[in-house]
Design a protein around this motif. Structure first.
Motif, short mmCIF file in Angstrom:
data_model
loop_
_atom_site.label_atom_id
_atom_site.label_comp_id
_atom_site.label_asym_id
_atom_site.label_seq_id
_atom_site.Cartn_x
_atom_site.Cartn_y
_atom_site.Cartn_z
N THR A 276 -20.39 -8.75 26.97
CA THR A 276 -19.32 -8.86 27.97
C THR A 276 -19.70 -8.04 29.20
O THR A 276 -20.39 -7.03 29.10
CB THR A 276 -17.98 -8.35 27.41
N SER B 131 -9.62 -11.89 35.32
CA SER B 131 -8.70 -11.13 34.46
C SER B 131 -8.63 -9.72 34.98
O SER B 131 -9.61 -8.96 34.91
CB SER B 131 -9.18 -11.15 33.01
N GLU C 277 -7.33 -4.75 31.41
CA GLU C 277 -8.41 -4.02 30.75
C GLU C 277 -8.60 -4.51 29.31
O GLU C 277 -8.90 -3.72 28.42
CB GLU C 277 -8.11 -2.51 30.76
N VAL D 144 -14.44 -11.48 34.58
CA VAL D 144 -15.02 -11.19 33.28
C VAL D 144 -16.09 -12.24 32.99
O VAL D 144 -15.86 -13.44 33.17
CB VAL D 144 -13.94 -11.23 32.17
N ARG E 113 -17.95 -6.98 33.25
CA ARG E 113 -16.87 -7.11 34.22
C ARG E 113 -17.43 -6.88 35.62
O ARG E 113 -18.11 -5.89 35.88
CB ARG E 113 -15.76 -6.10 33.94
N ARG F 123 -10.22 -6.22 26.01
CA ARG F 123 -11.57 -6.24 25.44
C ARG F 123 -11.80 -7.60 24.78
O ARG F 123 -10.90 -8.18 24.19
CB ARG F 123 -11.74 -5.12 24.42
N SER G 121 -17.02 -17.39 32.55
CA SER G 121 -16.46 -16.41 33.47
C SER G 121 -15.06 -16.86 33.90
O SER G 121 -14.77 -18.05 33.99
CB SER G 121 -17.36 -16.24 34.69
#
Length: 295
Positions: free
Chosen positions: A245, A230, A233, A252, A247, A235, A227
């Motif tokens: 993944t 960030s 956006e 993240v 968020r 990927r 983790s």
């Protein structure tokens, strides 16, 4: 001559009508161990505890408690228990109930030490009807310890306690283990099991799924989580090793089977990972994975 095990269960099966609650359980627990029984509702934890106490008759198998039958061990004061649905007599004072319990055993725990160990100082003169949930659990613990039992069986013992009460309770359990008592407890609080038990036993569907130290159980799961903060956006699905993944606000969380490859890719070209944290599977995650495989 070696001393007997605290608890030896061989081929234990327990039935309630057509329901098989415990299915061929084998378990050997040495004296002085602290063992957590884990698993979902209906796993067979309470049925196992009740069979060890002689409260229900097994369909098959055998149980030896401190080298004796369950009934003989209980009569001799060798076993103390806190059951999930245990209660206290109403319209009585704590000291009266405790005195009655201590008189029932051939060897009673000295009162002053018992009061200090169970954390019920100041409660002896209080009515059982005036106790808070946490205080009731502490009194039930004192009753379980009244006969100075070598083996202590606990079924969801901290269910009515707040966070501070739970911490104090498990500090008491660690102290009892250091004094040579064997502690076997069933709980849904897996953080407690991870922190307190030197061995965990995972049950599901009445069957044994895993038995060993919590660290070994967690180490058996290869996936780790990484983790970091960030705000973009970006990927991360294509990063090496990443299988999932998530968020959480600006954080993240990546699940990876190859944390080294994942980190190398993330840090390539001088990249930064603020608030970086890499962690292995928790005991809760390991148990959920094990028990979920049966569904």
């Amino acid at each position: 001559m070696t001393s007997p095990l605290a608890l030896e269960i061989s081929g234990l099966s327990v039935r309630f009508g057509d329901t098989l609650a415990v299915d061929g359980l084998d378990l050997a627990i040495p004296r002085g161990a602290t063992v957590a029984l884990l698993g979902p509702n209906g796993a067979g934890k309470s049925s196992t505890v009740n069979a060890v106490l002689g409260l229900i008759r097994p369909a098959t198998g055998s149980i030896r408690v401190l080298g004796r039958s369950p009934a003989a061990a209980v009569r001799a004061g060798g076993v103390g228990a806190m059951l999930q649905h245990g209660g206290l007599p109403s319209e009585a004072r704590v000291g009266e109930v405790l005195d009655l319990a201590r008189r029932s055993f051939p060897t009673a725990w000295p009162l002053d030490d018992l009061v200090a160990t169970a954390g019920i100082d100041g409660l002896l003169g209080r009515s059982t009807d005036a106790l808070s949930g946490g205080q009731r659990q502490r009194v039930l613990l004192a009753l379980a310890l009244a006969g100075a039992p070598p083996l202590l069986l606990l079924d969801e013992p901290t269910s009515a306690m707040d966070v501070e009460g739970r911490r104090a309770f498990w500090a008491t359990m660690r102290g009892l283990a250091e004094r040579g008592h064997t502690v076997v407890f069933a709980t849904h609080h897996l953080d407690e099991a991870d922190a307190v038990a030197d061995r965990v036993v995972v049950l599901a569907g009445g069957r044994l799924l895993a038995d060993g130290p919590a660290a070994s159980l967690k180490a058996g799961f290869a996936e780790r989580t990484i983790s970091f903060t960030s705000a973009g956006e970006l990927r991360f699905d294509a990063v090496p090793g990443v299988s999932a993944t998530e968020r959480r606000g600006d954080t993240v969380v990546l699940t990876t089977a190859d944390p080294e490859a994942t980190l190398r890719a993330l840090l390539a070209d001088g990249g930064r990972l603020p608030d970086l944290e890499v962690r292995g599977a928790s005991l809760e995650e390991a148990v959920l994975t094990l028990t979920g495989a049966l569904r």
